[in-house]
Design a protein around this motif. Structure first.
Motif, PDB file in Angstrom:
ATOM      1  N   GLN A 115      41.859  22.983  46.244  1.00  0.00           N
ATOM      2  CA  GLN A 115      42.379  20.976  46.270  1.00  0.00           C
ATOM      3  C   GLN A 115      43.415  21.443  45.231  1.00  0.00           C
ATOM      4  N   GLN A 118      46.618  22.440  46.347  1.00  0.00           N
ATOM      5  CA  GLN A 118      46.826  20.970  47.433  1.00  0.00           C
ATOM      6  C   GLN A 118      47.465  20.189  46.881  1.00  0.00           C
ATOM      7  N   GLN A 119      46.727  19.740  45.760  1.00  0.00           N
ATOM      8  CA  GLN A 119      47.898  18.851  45.152  1.00  0.00           C
ATOM      9  C   GLN A 119      48.928  18.847  45.084  1.00  0.00           C
ATOM     10  N   PRO A 123      50.964  25.348  49.824  1.00  0.00           N
ATOM     11  CA  PRO A 123      49.734  25.788  50.902  1.00  0.00           C
ATOM     12  C   PRO A 123      49.462  26.364  51.006  1.00  0.00           C
ATOM     13  N   CYS A 124      48.035  26.381  51.056  1.00  0.00           N
ATOM     14  CA  CYS A 124      46.738  27.612  51.207  1.00  0.00           C
ATOM     15  C   CYS A 124      45.866  27.432  51.857  1.00  0.00           C
ATOM     16  N   ILE A 142      41.139  20.708  53.952  1.00  0.00           N
ATOM     17  CA  ILE A 142      41.599  22.619  53.238  1.00  0.00           C
ATOM     18  C   ILE A 142      41.577  23.463  54.232  1.00  0.00           C
TER      19      ILE A 142
END
Length: 408
Positions: A115, A118-119, A123-124, A142
């Motif tokens: 998270q 992502q914030q 890219p994950c 996610i």
């Protein structure tokens, strides 16, 4: 029955500790399940005297332990989320990660770490085999693949048009290396998944601290391996990786964060040599290091039982706090049931209303605990004692590992 080392294949003949037969530590029970037979497995740990991997034979398959309704959600712990956020901030700076990078976390649980990636617009992708936690991660937006990781999945991920086409800049694997029965295949999968200049960050409880701290309760069926840096270094080298750096962490009673890269792309730091030297000084590759572990575990068990029995005689109400897997190992090893520990409170809604495996002690909410007005609380996740002392400042707290301690 003979058992063989999951890394080198040698016969396992040297026993480290025997904690009896126990059910899987995260197999919480419903009211209906209390009426059914409960499966238990031997909880006996060995050390391989060829490669020195400390391990529990795979009595239960990973699919039987990490089930769809797996009850452990990483985000329940505020301190663990803070730990993850600090790692993300440091990793971005260390590796220069950005919008064109690709991060993959293995055993990503409920998105507690990704998270933060992502914030920051990185890219994950999460790889998480348990359905309930994968759903929680997807709620956070996610992308998560519900699979067990190994070389086969790694190959699928890096193919043309696949989610990680071209490979990952960073692979994160926090507290999962100990959970995989085929540790060689898992690490080989990381090698395959990494870009040529990529890095892997792997965290695991340090065997050296486990022995020093009498942390026998961290032994349970979901933990197949108990790891030293030297053993991880050997496994990495076999798979084409090199340990380039290591950080000593306070998490889980003392952990290591190991940074890996493809061989011939980076040199090892001086810190790696320092930790390896500490392991040599601790005798981790000599059987003498494990000689008194059983006796120290028994002493902790007897100390806890004596305290609970004394409280019972004095008419005190003692409840537990934190329905952690390590607590289940301790309670079942000591034979403690609801007559000595009435209930265990936990913030995780997924565990509330359930019963602990083996001991069948009910799990209640913190609000229910407050209504019961306990005289003392036995904190089972002792590794979170600093966090819990702040949250539970109005209560008298006790931990049992490495030995009984009352916190003022």
């Amino acid at each position: 029955m003979s058992h063989f080392c999951r890394h080198c294949g040698a016969l396992l003949s040297h026993e480290v500790i025997d904690l009896g037969h126990q059910p899987p530590s995260n197999a919480y029970l419903s009211v209906e399940q209390l009426l059914l037979p409960e499966i238990t497995y031997p909880l006996k740990v060995y050390v391989c005297t060829e490669c020195w991997l400390v391990q529990l034979p795979a009595h239960a398959a990973a699919e039987d332990l990490f089930t769809a309704d797996y009850a452990y959600f990483s985000s329940t712990s505020q301190s663990w989320c803070a730990h993850a956020e600090r790692f993300v901030t440091a990793a971005i700076a260390k590796l220069g990660l950005g919008p064109h990078s690709q991060v993959v976390e293995l055993a990503s649980n409920d998105g507690y770490l990704l998270q933060y990636m992502q914030q920051r617009g990185i890219p994950c992708l999460g790889i998480e085999p348990t359905h309930a936690t994968a759903i929680a991660a997807r709620v956070k937006g996610i992308e998560t693949i519900e699979r067990f990781f190994g070389t086969a999945l790694a190959q699928e991920l890096i193919g043309e048009g696949a989610p990680v086409s071209g490979g990952a800049d960073l692979v994160v694997a926090n507290n999962v290396l100990a959970h995989v029965p085929d540790i060689n295949d898992f690490v080989a999968g990381i090698t395959r998944l990494l870009k040529p200049q990529g890095r892997a960050s792997i965290e695991f409880p340090h065997l050296l601290q486990l022995l020093k701290g009498n942390q026998f309760d961290t032994i349970y069926h979901e933990h197949y391996s108990y790891l030293s840096l030297r053993v991880v270094q050997r496994i990495a080298e076999q798979s084409g990786l090199v340990v380039v750096d290591v950080e000593e962490l306070s998490t889980h009673g003392g952990s290591l964060r190991v940074w890996m890269a493809h061989q011939d792309t980076a040199e090892s730091s001086a810190t790696v040599a320092e930790v390896l030297a500490a392991e040599v000084a601790g005798g981790l590759e000599k059987v003498a290091a494990y000689a008194d572990f059983q006796q120290r575990a028994e002493a902790a068990k007897y100390g806890l039982l004596e305290w609970l029995l004394r409280a019972k005689r004095q008419g005190k109400r003692v409840l537990g706090y934190g329905a952690a897997a390590k607590g289940n190992t301790l309670l079942n090893y000591a034979g403690i049931q609801a007559d000595l520990l009435e209930a265990v409170a936990d913030r995780a809604v997924s565990k509330q209303g359930q019963f602990l495996p083996g001991s069948h002690i009910p799990v209640i909410s913190p609000e229910q605990m407050a209504d019961l007005k306990p005289d003392e609380l036995l904190v089972l996740p002792w590794n979170l004692i600093d966090e819990l002392r702040q949250q539970l400042s109005e209560y008298s707290l006790v931990t049992a590992i490495p030995e009984l301690k009352q916190w003022s």
